[in-house]
Design an enzyme around this catalytic site. Structure first.
Site, mmCIF file in Angstrom:
data_model
loop_
_atom_site.group_PDB
_atom_site.id
_atom_site.type_symbol
_atom_site.label_atom_id
_atom_site.label_comp_id
_atom_site.label_asym_id
_atom_site.label_seq_id
_atom_site.Cartn_x
_atom_site.Cartn_y
_atom_site.Cartn_z
ATOM 1 N N ASP A 201 0.839 -1.195 0.000
ATOM 2 C CA ASP A 201 0.000 0.000 0.000
ATOM 3 C C ASP A 201 0.878 1.251 0.000
ATOM 4 O O ASP A 201 1.862 1.328 0.746
ATOM 5 C CB ASP A 201 -0.849 -0.034 1.285
ATOM 6 C CG ASP A 201 -1.841 1.094 1.365
ATOM 7 O OD1 ASP A 201 -2.773 1.109 0.554
ATOM 8 O OD2 ASP A 201 -1.680 1.969 2.245
ATOM 9 N N GLU A 261 12.284 -14.667 -2.374
ATOM 10 C CA GLU A 261 12.390 -14.609 -3.834
ATOM 11 C C GLU A 261 11.174 -15.160 -4.551
ATOM 12 O O GLU A 261 10.846 -14.767 -5.659
ATOM 13 C CB GLU A 261 13.618 -15.392 -4.288
ATOM 14 C CG GLU A 261 14.831 -14.520 -4.349
ATOM 15 C CD GLU A 261 16.066 -15.303 -4.702
ATOM 16 O OE1 GLU A 261 15.941 -16.305 -5.423
ATOM 17 O OE2 GLU A 261 17.128 -14.888 -4.232
HETATM 18 C C1 NOJ Z 1 -4.348 3.071 -0.735
HETATM 19 C C2 NOJ Z 1 -5.499 2.232 -0.292
HETATM 20 O O1 NOJ Z 1 -5.893 1.420 -1.345
HETATM 21 C C3 NOJ Z 1 -6.567 3.197 0.162
HETATM 22 O O2 NOJ Z 1 -7.804 2.559 0.357
HETATM 23 C C4 NOJ Z 1 -6.070 3.885 1.389
HETATM 24 O O3 NOJ Z 1 -6.985 4.884 1.779
HETATM 25 C C5 NOJ Z 1 -4.699 4.538 1.165
HETATM 26 N N1 NOJ Z 1 -3.793 3.744 0.401
HETATM 27 C C6 NOJ Z 1 -4.029 4.808 2.469
HETATM 28 O O4 NOJ Z 1 -3.674 3.587 3.079
#
Ligand code: NOJ
Ligand code: CA
Length: 513
Positions: A201, A261
């Site tokens: 993320d 890996e």
């Molecule tokens: C991307 C995630 O997909 C989203 O839902 C989130 O609000 C932000 N990153 C922050 O974690």
């Protein structure tokens, strides 16, 4: 039959948003046993893997991306036993499992942050706390990706803390040795439970300039390229100092070491201007396998956007996608368009990410303000991107009052069109087209293809690709296009011959000139 669970090149991945997939216990919220019970549908599409959006313990202020324990399943979603059962079932069906890794920040209810607020200096060092400037204002000009200042005052410490998203998501210092050790161990923990890959993320936000230098104003040419909404001041800045490309990309080597890996890794790039360039840096050999940006969905994969992708990046390392839990659904209710876009995603080399329900052509549902729970949506209501519509639960059964999602009351109202759903699942409906395309893509070697030639106008695109089976020639014509695709009689796939949104895919021994 035991499946070979080694990763294929350019996997087709089905994204599941756990709260909205299937509810097993009637509380109106999707959960892990619900997902397990529906995995056969996913495997039936022929995809290689599932990606589960955050399943972790969380106050759910940002839909699970505000994590309070990175090693625990959210109790509303189930138990660790439920998780193990889900992974086992996925593997039995030949599906690899990708989990989210939300490394960039924690919830403000994470024990580390609570301890920091209570005066624990060692814990405070894991985040970015800074004194106010002498005039009481925030330490620098950085802006949260959700718009407001990236600094919130913590009166408990008489300091500001940094957050790149909501104020309830304090950003971690990913250079801090103890943060790194915890992240490494948590990745090992999930891998030991059978997880096959990770989605990182907000990976382009990982590191910042430690001098906290102000970001400069985005020059016009940069601002024009910013893909964010124009009402969000995040796009006013050139994010040179809060999103460091070089260091951050090198960090991907560390992620690879931690994950192993044989793990398949993709990173999310949210920097609107240099997204493809960052994606390339993050995915060089020894780093991540691929990265995804919002460029394609933001432009509904139009010909100019595809040409831009092919010019700026190696498409084999860019994930093709159009909808997600963050992005309004691209379905417009027009199945012809949906099948056309699916064919385009199937043909592009590189991984293909399919968001739950797009195989049924689900359109973006409208929600009333008092139905919405996402703070990001509410911040710009009614003008924002409307993330929560894409999270309206899955309609499994057109005849059931709550569409077979729950025996209770769904956490978001479900107002799907029942006739459209029946059409989508019919023998030659959209779901069957998805199945065919996913199958062809792998069988004909499109997934690992290489684009030899591409050409485009405002409403058409042609590609010649070297694939495992010779040369694939592809013609895509949007409504009213000046280009007319050739006769489809010897095509491996054709669509829309009598109307708009025409596709012809043809395998030839030699490449088109
Ligand atoms: C991307 C995630 O997909 C989203 O839902 C989130 O609000 C932000 N990153 C922050 O974690
Ligand atoms: Ca439930």
């Amino acid at each position: 039959m035991a499946h070979d669970l080694r990763w294929p090149q350019a996997p087709a991945i089905y994204q599941i948003y756990p709260r909205s997939f299937a509810d097993s216990n009637g509380d109106g919220i999707g959960d892990l046993p619900g997902i397990t019970s529906r995995l056969e549908h996913v495997a039936g599409l022929g995809v290689d893997a599932i990606w589960l959006s955050s399943i972790y313990a969380s106050p759910w202020q940002d839909g699970g991306y505000d994590v309070s324990d990175h090693r625990a399943v959210h109790p509303t979603l189930g138990t660790m036993d439920d998780f193990d059962a889900l992974v086992d079932r996925a593997h039995d069906l030949g599906l690899r499992v990708i989990l989210d890794q939300v490394l960039n920040h924690t919830s403000c209810e994470h024990p580390w942050f609570l301890a920091a607020l209570a005066g624990d200096e060692a814990m405070a060092g894991r985040y970015l706390f800074r004194d106010a400037r002498p005039d009481g204002t925030q330490p620098n000009n950085w802006i949260s990706q959700f718009g407001p200042p990236a600094w919130t005052w913590a009166h408990q410490r008489s300091q500001f803390y940094f957050h790149q998203f909501l104020a309830c998501q304090p950003s971690l210092d990913l250079r801090h040795p103890e943060v790194k050790a915890a992240h490494r161990e948590q990745m090992r923990f999930w891998r030991a439970r059978g997880v096959d890959g990770f989605r990182f993320d907000a990976a382009s936000s990982y590191l910042w300039d430690e001098a906290l230098t102000d970001n400069p104003v985005a020059p016009d040419e940069i601002r024009k390229k910013n893909t964010g909404e124009i009402f969000n001041p995040f796009t006013f800045q050139h994010h040179l100092h809060d999103m460091l490309p070089d260091d951050a990309a090198t960090y991907a080597t560390t992620l690879r070491e931690w994950a192993g890996e044989d793990a398949w890794l993709m990173g999310e790039m949210t920097e609107g201007v240099r997204s493809y360039e960052l994606a390339m840096e993050f995915s060089t050999p020894g780093r991540l396998d691929a990265a995804y940006t919002t460029d394609l969905p933001a432009n509904c994969a139009g010909p100019v956007a595809i040409a831009d992708l092919l010019r700026r990046a190696d498409p084999a390392r860019i994930v093709g996608w159009l909808s997600s839990h963050d992005q309004p659904r691209h379905g417009s209710g027009d199945f012809a368009q949906a099948a056309f876009l699916a064919a385009l995603m199937a043909v592009l080399p590189g991984p293909w990410l399919i968001y739950q329900g797009e195989e049924w052509g689900l359109p973006q549902p409208g929600l009333a303000k008092d139905e919405v729970t996402d703070p990001f949506d509410l911040l710009y209501w009614p003008d924002g991107p409307g993330r929560e519509g894409a999270r309206v639960p899955m309609p499994w059964n057109a005849d059931d009052p709550e569409f077979g999602f729950t025996a209770g009351r769904p956490w978001l109202p479900m107002r799907w069109n029942r006739a459209d759903l029946l059409a989508a699942v019919s023998v030659s409906g959209l779901a069957a087209t998805y199945r065919d395309l996913i199958h062809l893509r792998r069988k004909q070697g499109w997934a690992s293809g290489r684009v030899l030639i591409s050409d485009h106008g405002d409403d058409w695109l042609t590609l010649a690709m070297q694939t495992g089976c010779g040369c694939l020639n592809a013609w895509f014509a949007w409504p009213g296009a000046t280009l007319k695709p050739p006769d489809a009689s010897d095509a491996v796939f054709a669509h829309g011959q009598r109307g708009d949104y025409q596709v012809v895919l043809r395998h030839d021994d030699t490449k088109r000139t």
